[in-house]
Design an enzyme around this catalytic site. Sequence first.
Site, PDB file in Angstrom:
ATOM      1  N   ARG A   6       1.296 -19.914  -1.646  1.00 26.07           N
ATOM      2  CA  ARG A   6       0.512 -18.905  -2.411  1.00 26.07           C
ATOM      3  C   ARG A   6       1.450 -18.273  -3.491  1.00 26.07           C
ATOM      4  NH1 ARG A   6      -3.717 -16.241   1.588  1.00 26.07           N
ATOM      5  NH2 ARG A   6      -5.324 -17.803   1.354  1.00 26.07           N
TER       6      ARG A   6
ATOM      7  N   LYS B 231     -13.339 -24.060  15.013  1.00 27.27           N
ATOM      8  CA  LYS B 231     -14.600 -23.249  15.340  1.00 27.27           C
ATOM      9  C   LYS B 231     -15.582 -23.766  14.759  1.00 27.27           C
ATOM     10  CE  LYS B 231     -14.927 -19.129  17.191  1.00 27.27           C
ATOM     11  NZ  LYS B 231     -15.168 -17.559  17.018  1.00 27.27           N
TER      12      LYS B 231
ATOM     13  N   GLY C  38      -5.888 -22.830   4.685  1.00 22.81           N
ATOM     14  CA  GLY C  38      -4.459 -22.560   5.030  1.00 22.81           C
ATOM     15  C   GLY C  38      -3.813 -23.625   5.793  1.00 22.81           C
TER      16      GLY C  38
ATOM     17  N   GLY D 220     -11.156 -18.785   3.583  1.00 27.91           N
ATOM     18  CA  GLY D 220     -12.593 -18.220   3.490  1.00 27.91           C
ATOM     19  C   GLY D 220     -13.413 -18.406   2.323  1.00 27.91           C
TER      20      GLY D 220
END
Length: 398
Positions: A38, A199, A354, A377
């Site tokens: 980043r 998840k 990520g 996200g």
Amino acid sequence: MGKLKALDENLNLTDKRIILRVDLNVPMQDGKITDKSRINKVIPIIKEFTNKKAKVILISHLGRPKGKIDEKLSLKLIVPILENLLNSKVYFSSESYGPTAIEKSNEIKPGEVLLLENIRFNKEEESNDRNFAKELSKAGDIYVNEAFSCSHRAHSSVSEITNHINSFAGIQLIKEINAIKMLTENPKKPVSCIIGGSKISTKVNVLTNLIKKMDNIIIVGAMANNFIKYEKYEIGKSVYEKNTENLLESIVKESKKYNCRIIIPCDVIVSKNYKSKGKLKNLHEIDSSDLILDIGIKTVKTICEIIDNSKTVLWNGPAGYFEIDEFSQGSNKIAKKIAENTKNKSLTSIAGGGDTVAAINKFKCFDKFTYISTAGGAFLELLEGKILPGIKALEKNE
Ligand code: 3PG
Ligand code: MG
């Protein structure tokens, strides 16, 4: 989505104070940065502005300090890294807004850079506070958002600030949005995606949206364990999410409706713990003490064949516990295959998230994809078809 307000390339920026919202929220372990992607990413953007003799005022957050000062999350940590990459001095303001920050923004010379302290040390950042955003805006003459990865947050420095200062979408942000939107709007077909992660509930909306657009969805990583269990195989001690049968059922049903093939692993690498050697097993051979830590060779072969037959590929979520070499082969082979086909077969390849970016970096394939998004996200929410507050704030009112 409306058209975004972009900065006119010919605009004279000499001596202009540009508030540049970037995402320096880098992963850290024991006070050390574990992946600098980043930071690397914003360097050319900063240089472009300093070359034009603008004064660059950087705003970012680091971690989730929840409105309190936490020295371990101070952006001071990033100053020497920025200085090294920019090859010039970077000034720092321990106040992220208010008179000191404004004074410093005026004091730096054209072509210089000022980094403001972690914006999330102020609770008003996350509450998208009007007065706070107004104060913040006073440190600049114009505002540019180059933090696509934060644009799913309705926070002051991403959203409300745009109501108080002339605001623009940065060039990289626009590129990133276009690359991601292409995947669901006009991809070259066949289009396939490889989805991992742990998840399933966080990715169910993405899956439901992608089923309508993709020809193949390949499920890997811990998420595949849910599917393997759903198919009534033993998964031993492997990570999985409880009570997801209904979610899985609806995903399978939807995939049939939209003629999207869902592929799950047919063999896996198991071990008794993270430190032991891995063993290749077919699904019916997994026993109750096994831990699934990677995909097996037959699965890798199937995935490579699908990649070979695709014109567009999206990858989000590693195939296994790639941080440990013993369990990194699945992700490694996927990264290399996508990189190879991007070069030789004009495959359009997009990756994001990520962990995926960290894996791609580990296998030295970062510059071999068509586009890599360092967003997590925000990447998923855009794929879900959601409206992101930070992007909405940059739309032109025509
Ligand atoms: C991210 O890493 O997802 C962005 O920097 C946003 O951070 P957040 O998830 O803590 O809001
Ligand atoms: Mg996040």
